[in-house]
Scaffold this motif. Structure first.
Motif, short mmCIF file in Angstrom:
data_model
loop_
_atom_site.label_atom_id
_atom_site.label_comp_id
_atom_site.label_asym_id
_atom_site.label_seq_id
_atom_site.Cartn_x
_atom_site.Cartn_y
_atom_site.Cartn_z
N ASP A 4 3.46 -0.67 0.80
CA ASP A 4 2.75 0.20 1.73
C ASP A 4 2.14 -0.66 2.84
OD1 ASP A 4 0.45 1.52 2.93
OD2 ASP A 4 0.49 2.96 1.30
N ASP A 5 2.48 -0.38 4.09
CA ASP A 5 2.01 -1.19 5.22
C ASP A 5 0.49 -1.24 5.31
OD1 ASP A 5 4.62 -1.77 5.98
OD2 ASP A 5 4.72 -0.12 7.43
N ARG A 6 -0.15 -0.12 5.04
CA ARG A 6 -1.61 -0.06 5.14
C ARG A 6 -2.26 -0.95 4.08
NH1 ARG A 6 -5.42 3.78 2.76
NH2 ARG A 6 -3.61 4.43 1.57
N VAL A 7 -1.74 -0.88 2.87
CA VAL A 7 -2.27 -1.70 1.77
C VAL A 7 -1.94 -3.17 2.02
CG1 VAL A 7 -2.07 -2.18 -0.70
CG2 VAL A 7 -2.27 0.18 0.10
N GLU A 8 -0.74 -3.42 2.52
CA GLU A 8 -0.34 -4.80 2.78
C GLU A 8 -1.31 -5.47 3.75
OE1 GLU A 8 3.26 -7.49 4.67
OE2 GLU A 8 3.22 -5.32 5.04
N GLN A 9 -1.72 -4.77 4.80
CA GLN A 9 -2.64 -5.36 5.77
C GLN A 9 -4.00 -5.65 5.13
OE1 GLN A 9 -1.76 -6.56 8.87
NE2 GLN A 9 -3.70 -7.57 8.49
N LEU A 10 -4.49 -4.74 4.31
CA LEU A 10 -5.75 -5.00 3.60
C LEU A 10 -5.62 -6.22 2.70
CD1 LEU A 10 -6.79 -1.39 2.54
CD2 LEU A 10 -8.02 -2.88 4.13
N LEU A 43 -3.31 -4.08 -6.26
CA LEU A 43 -3.15 -4.84 -7.52
C LEU A 43 -1.68 -4.96 -7.91
CD1 LEU A 43 -6.13 -3.59 -9.70
CD2 LEU A 43 -5.75 -5.90 -8.82
N GLU A 44 -0.91 -3.89 -7.73
CA GLU A 44 0.52 -3.96 -8.02
C GLU A 44 1.21 -4.99 -7.14
OE1 GLU A 44 1.94 0.04 -7.59
OE2 GLU A 44 0.81 0.74 -9.34
N LEU A 45 0.84 -5.03 -5.87
CA LEU A 45 1.42 -6.02 -4.96
C LEU A 45 0.99 -7.43 -5.37
CD1 LEU A 45 2.97 -6.89 -2.47
CD2 LEU A 45 0.95 -6.26 -1.08
N ALA A 48 2.91 -8.65 -8.34
CA ALA A 48 4.26 -9.05 -7.94
C ALA A 48 4.24 -10.40 -7.22
CB ALA A 48 4.88 -7.97 -7.06
N ILE A 49 3.27 -10.59 -6.34
CA ILE A 49 3.14 -11.87 -5.63
C ILE A 49 2.86 -12.99 -6.64
CG2 ILE A 49 1.68 -13.20 -4.05
CD1 ILE A 49 1.28 -10.51 -2.48
N GLY A 50 1.92 -12.74 -7.55
CA GLY A 50 1.57 -13.76 -8.55
C GLY A 50 2.75 -14.14 -9.43
#
Length: 148
Positions: A4-10, A43-45, A48-50
């Motif tokens: 989600d672009d909005r969540v990604e920016q946060l 948190l899901e993102l 995945a990053i971790g």
């Protein structure tokens, strides 16, 4: 996974303050989530990053001993955030699909811990000259989205 672009920016804004090790700005940025759904998406993102960055750093799924050493290193590097090696190890175990679940971690620690661990992994991985943590994050996110 579709990001989600909005969540990604946060997430990127908060990671910025974690990489910079600015506790006041980091704490303020953590309060920027408009609702529980966006916090859960973040948190899901971060999970995945971790997971991706941990495996990438070692070139394979790390052993339990490697995870423990990494957890100690992260806890020492990120003393400003008061993360413990035990919390980092539990988080990494959960991220990598170990026996412990993320829900087993205290909720008030899970969100900041997720950001601090991701920031450390993104910023500490050796990179080519002129490449920054956020360039690496771009690559990681592209791999996450491609793995759908």
């Amino acid at each position: 996974m579709k990001i989600d672009d909005r969540v990604e920016q946060l997430v990127r804004d908060i990671l910025h303050w974690a990489v910079k090790r600015k506790p006041d700005e980091f704490g303020n940025a953590l309060r920027a989530f408009p609702d529980e759904a966006s916090r859960r998406s973040a948190l899901e993102l971060l999970v995945a990053i971790g997971g991706y960055t941990t495996v990438d750093i070692f070139g394979q799924r790390p052993s339990e001993d490697q995870v423990r050493k990494l957890a100690v290193d992260i806890a020492e590097d990120e003393g400003w955030a008061s993360v413990t090696a035990a919390d980092v190890a539990a988080y990494l175990d959960a991220v990598l699909g170990g026996n412990r679940r993320l829900d087993a971690l205290p909720s008030e620690r899970l969100v900041p811990l997720s950001f601090v661990v991701a920031a450390n992994l993104l910023s500490s991985k050796p990179k080519a000259p002129g490449e920054w943590w956020f360039n690496y994050l771009d690559k990681v996110e592209a791999m996450i989205e491609a793995a759908r």
